[in-house]
Scaffold this motif. Structure first.
Motif, PDB file in Angstrom:
ATOM      1  N   GLY A 145     -10.502 -17.903 -34.263  1.00 18.87           N
ATOM      2  CA  GLY A 145     -10.198 -17.212 -33.018  1.00 18.87           C
ATOM      3  C   GLY A 145     -10.893 -17.793 -31.814  1.00 18.87           C
ATOM      4  O   GLY A 145     -10.474 -17.562 -30.677  1.00 18.87           O
ATOM      5  N   VAL A 146     -11.954 -18.573 -32.021  1.00 20.50           N
ATOM      6  CA  VAL A 146     -12.728 -19.143 -30.919  1.00 20.50           C
ATOM      7  C   VAL A 146     -12.170 -20.516 -30.566  1.00 20.50           C
ATOM      8  O   VAL A 146     -12.394 -21.494 -31.279  1.00 20.50           O
ATOM      9  N   GLY A 147     -11.430 -20.591 -29.468  1.00 20.86           N
ATOM     10  CA  GLY A 147     -10.793 -21.839 -29.073  1.00 20.86           C
ATOM     11  C   GLY A 147      -9.312 -21.822 -29.415  1.00 20.86           C
ATOM     12  O   GLY A 147      -8.854 -21.047 -30.269  1.00 20.86           O
ATOM     13  N   ALA A 148      -8.534 -22.664 -28.745  1.00 27.52           N
ATOM     14  CA  ALA A 148      -7.079 -22.628 -28.897  1.00 27.52           C
ATOM     15  C   ALA A 148      -6.623 -22.938 -30.318  1.00 27.52           C
ATOM     16  O   ALA A 148      -5.802 -22.215 -30.893  1.00 27.52           O
ATOM     17  N   GLY A 149      -7.121 -24.028 -30.897  1.00 29.93           N
ATOM     18  CA  GLY A 149      -6.704 -24.370 -32.254  1.00 29.93           C
ATOM     19  C   GLY A 149      -7.100 -23.305 -33.246  1.00 29.93           C
ATOM     20  O   GLY A 149      -6.323 -22.930 -34.133  1.00 29.93           O
ATOM     21  N   SER A 150      -8.306 -22.799 -33.108  1.00 27.57           N
ATOM     22  CA  SER A 150      -8.800 -21.748 -33.991  1.00 27.57           C
ATOM     23  C   SER A 150      -7.993 -20.464 -33.828  1.00 27.57           C
ATOM     24  O   SER A 150      -7.714 -19.758 -34.796  1.00 27.57           O
ATOM     25  N   MET A 151      -7.585 -20.164 -32.576  1.00 26.85           N
ATOM     26  CA  MET A 151      -6.772 -18.974 -32.330  1.00 26.85           C
ATOM     27  C   MET A 151      -5.373 -19.130 -32.925  1.00 26.85           C
ATOM     28  O   MET A 151      -4.810 -18.177 -33.467  1.00 26.85           O
ATOM     29  N   ALA A 152      -4.802 -20.342 -32.843  1.00 26.02           N
ATOM     30  CA  ALA A 152      -3.482 -20.565 -33.438  1.00 26.02           C
ATOM     31  C   ALA A 152      -3.510 -20.260 -34.923  1.00 26.02           C
ATOM     32  O   ALA A 152      -2.568 -19.690 -35.479  1.00 26.02           O
ATOM     33  N   ILE A 153      -4.613 -20.639 -35.579  1.00 24.03           N
ATOM     34  CA  ILE A 153      -4.768 -20.347 -37.008  1.00 24.03           C
ATOM     35  C   ILE A 153      -4.873 -18.851 -37.228  1.00 24.03           C
ATOM     36  O   ILE A 153      -4.188 -18.287 -38.092  1.00 24.03           O
ATOM     37  N   MET A 154      -5.721 -18.182 -36.452  1.00 27.40           N
ATOM     38  CA  MET A 154      -5.918 -16.751 -36.639  1.00 27.40           C
ATOM     39  C   MET A 154      -4.618 -15.968 -36.440  1.00 27.40           C
ATOM     40  O   MET A 154      -4.299 -15.057 -37.213  1.00 27.40           O
ATOM     41  N   ALA A 155      -3.871 -16.325 -35.403  1.00 27.88           N
ATOM     42  CA  ALA A 155      -2.649 -15.586 -35.097  1.00 27.88           C
ATOM     43  C   ALA A 155      -1.600 -15.716 -36.194  1.00 27.88           C
ATOM     44  O   ALA A 155      -0.709 -14.858 -36.307  1.00 27.88           O
ATOM     45  N   MET A 166     -12.654 -10.636 -38.201  1.00 27.67           N
ATOM     46  CA  MET A 166     -13.341 -10.178 -36.995  1.00 27.67           C
ATOM     47  C   MET A 166     -14.555  -9.325 -37.346  1.00 27.67           C
ATOM     48  O   MET A 166     -15.618  -9.444 -36.721  1.00 27.67           O
ATOM     49  N   ALA A 167     -14.417  -8.478 -38.345  1.00 26.40           N
ATOM     50  CA  ALA A 167     -15.526  -7.618 -38.742  1.00 26.40           C
ATOM     51  C   ALA A 167     -16.675  -8.437 -39.330  1.00 26.40           C
ATOM     52  O   ALA A 167     -17.846  -8.200 -39.011  1.00 26.40           O
ATOM     53  N   GLN A 168     -16.342  -9.406 -40.159  1.00 28.97           N
ATOM     54  CA  GLN A 168     -17.376 -10.190 -40.824  1.00 28.97           C
ATOM     55  C   GLN A 168     -18.068 -11.176 -39.882  1.00 28.97           C
ATOM     56  O   GLN A 168     -19.209 -11.561 -40.125  1.00 28.97           O
ATOM     57  N   GLN A 169     -17.385 -11.573 -38.825  1.00 23.58           N
ATOM     58  CA  GLN A 169     -17.947 -12.597 -37.946  1.00 23.58           C
ATOM     59  C   GLN A 169     -18.454 -12.047 -36.609  1.00 23.58           C
ATOM     60  O   GLN A 169     -18.727 -12.820 -35.686  1.00 23.58           O
ATOM     61  N   GLN A 170     -18.606 -10.749 -36.516  1.00 22.84           N
ATOM     62  CA  GLN A 170     -19.058 -10.168 -35.246  1.00 22.84           C
ATOM     63  C   GLN A 170     -20.393 -10.743 -34.803  1.00 22.84           C
ATOM     64  O   GLN A 170     -20.573 -11.094 -33.633  1.00 22.84           O
ATOM     65  N   ALA A 171     -21.345 -10.835 -35.711  1.00 17.76           N
ATOM     66  CA  ALA A 171     -22.664 -11.358 -35.351  1.00 17.76           C
ATOM     67  C   ALA A 171     -22.579 -12.820 -34.931  1.00 17.76           C
ATOM     68  O   ALA A 171     -23.219 -13.248 -33.965  1.00 17.76           O
ATOM     69  N   ASP A 180     -13.668  -8.398 -29.780  1.00 14.94           N
ATOM     70  CA  ASP A 180     -12.554  -8.041 -30.668  1.00 14.94           C
ATOM     71  C   ASP A 180     -11.285  -7.775 -29.858  1.00 14.94           C
ATOM     72  O   ASP A 180     -10.189  -8.206 -30.239  1.00 14.94           O
ATOM     73  N   ASP A 181     -11.429  -7.062 -28.733  1.00  7.43           N
ATOM     74  CA  ASP A 181     -10.252  -6.738 -27.914  1.00  7.43           C
ATOM     75  C   ASP A 181      -9.613  -8.001 -27.348  1.00  7.43           C
ATOM     76  O   ASP A 181      -8.378  -8.124 -27.310  1.00  7.43           O
ATOM     77  N   ARG A 182     -10.457  -8.935 -26.914  1.00  8.16           N
ATOM     78  CA  ARG A 182      -9.900 -10.170 -26.369  1.00  8.16           C
ATOM     79  C   ARG A 182      -9.180 -10.966 -27.457  1.00  8.16           C
ATOM     80  O   ARG A 182      -8.109 -11.527 -27.219  1.00  8.16           O
TER      81      ARG A 182
END
Length: 278
Positions: A145-155, A166-171, A180-182
């Motif tokens: 989710g962090v960065g465009a390529g990473s977000m493409a994977i998450m989506a 998202m829950a596991q990587q909050q820290a 999380d909202d973003r």
């Protein structure tokens, strides 16, 4: 460099501390860090940090510049990065696609792989446009989710998987500008438009640094699950309006060609090891 293996379980703890130091140095690869900087960033004791740095330096994993008093990532990691890149054969097979995209767009093109719950940069190509935006080095990893390529994977993942990550990587995401909202808003945008887009700096403390943007699309397996992504990074004016649409079309075309060519490898999985960063 010696790791203790007592019954108290010091080896895993020492390994974790070493990884913290290496990750900290990797984020300051250009200018290096002083011992005091490393202690502050890692929250390790000064004596512990100094001992671990000396051990890493003995193995060639860290370099120390006596003139400036700064530590740097060691040159030995170059051979390791090369070995890792060879293991993930997708990088070699994707070279023609990345080269074509860099030539067509004239901007920087990245290939990232989904390794566990992280996106890892596997390869890159620089375009000929005079102003280059270089945001990743081969081997760099980020939470999904962090960065465009990473977000493409998450989506491209299922909603339950996204919520789990998202829950596991909050820290881990605390230093990044991604709540999380973003992330949920970016997932919605990516799914609606068919590509991920980012035009803000990923780190909270660099939020004022603007002028760069990226678009990305996911590489998918036969079952539709994401295996990686291709993304293009450029100065923001080069990824607006019609030009952004054209660049996205080029990336989608190369993505489809690459998926058709390496489907068996994508289905086998680029990587399955879950990466943990303190």
């Amino acid at each position: 460099m010696e790791l203790k293996t007592t019954e108290g379980g010091d080896a895993p703890r020492s390994t974790e501390r070493l990884m913290i130091i290496m990750e900290t140095l990797s984020r300051a690869s250009a200018h290096g860090l002083r011992l005091t900087d490393i202690v502050e960033a890692t929250e390790l004791g000064k004596t512990t940090a100094h001992r671990l740095l000396n051990g890493l330096a003995d193995q060639g994993l860290v370099d120390f510049d006596e003139e400036t008093g700064r530590y740097f990532i060691g040159i030995r990691l170059l051979s390791w990065a090369s070995a890792a890149r060879n293991r993930f054969g997708i990088a070699k097979l994707a070279e023609p696609a990345l080269t074509r995209l860099a030539r067509k767009t004239q901007d920087t093109v990245y290939l990232v792989g989904k390794i566990g719950d992280h996106a890892v940069c596997l390869d890159s190509r620089e375009g000929t446009f005079p102003i280059k935006v270089l945001t990743l080095n081969v081997g760099d990893q980020r939470p999904l989710g962090v960065g465009a390529g990473s977000m493409a994977i998450m989506a491209a993942m299922s909603d339950p998987e996204i919520e789990r990550v998202m829950a596991q990587q909050q820290a881990e995401r605390l230093r990044y500008a991604f709540s999380d909202d973003r992330l949920r808003d970016m997932v919605a945008f990516t799914r609606q438009h068919g590509y991920a887009f980012s035009d803000t700096h990923i780190y909270k403390d660099m939020a004022e640094m603007t002028g760069m943007a990226a678009v990305a699309v996911a590489l998918r397996r036969s079952d539709g699950q994401p295996a990686g992504a291709i993304h293009v990074t450029a100065v923001t004016p080069r990824l607006t309006g019609t030009r952004r649409e054209n660049v996205v079309s080029m990336v989608v075309e190369e993505r489809q060609r690459l998926e058709d060519e390496i489907r068996p490898m994508l289905d086998a999985g680029i990587g399955t090891t879950r990466v943990h960063l303190a």
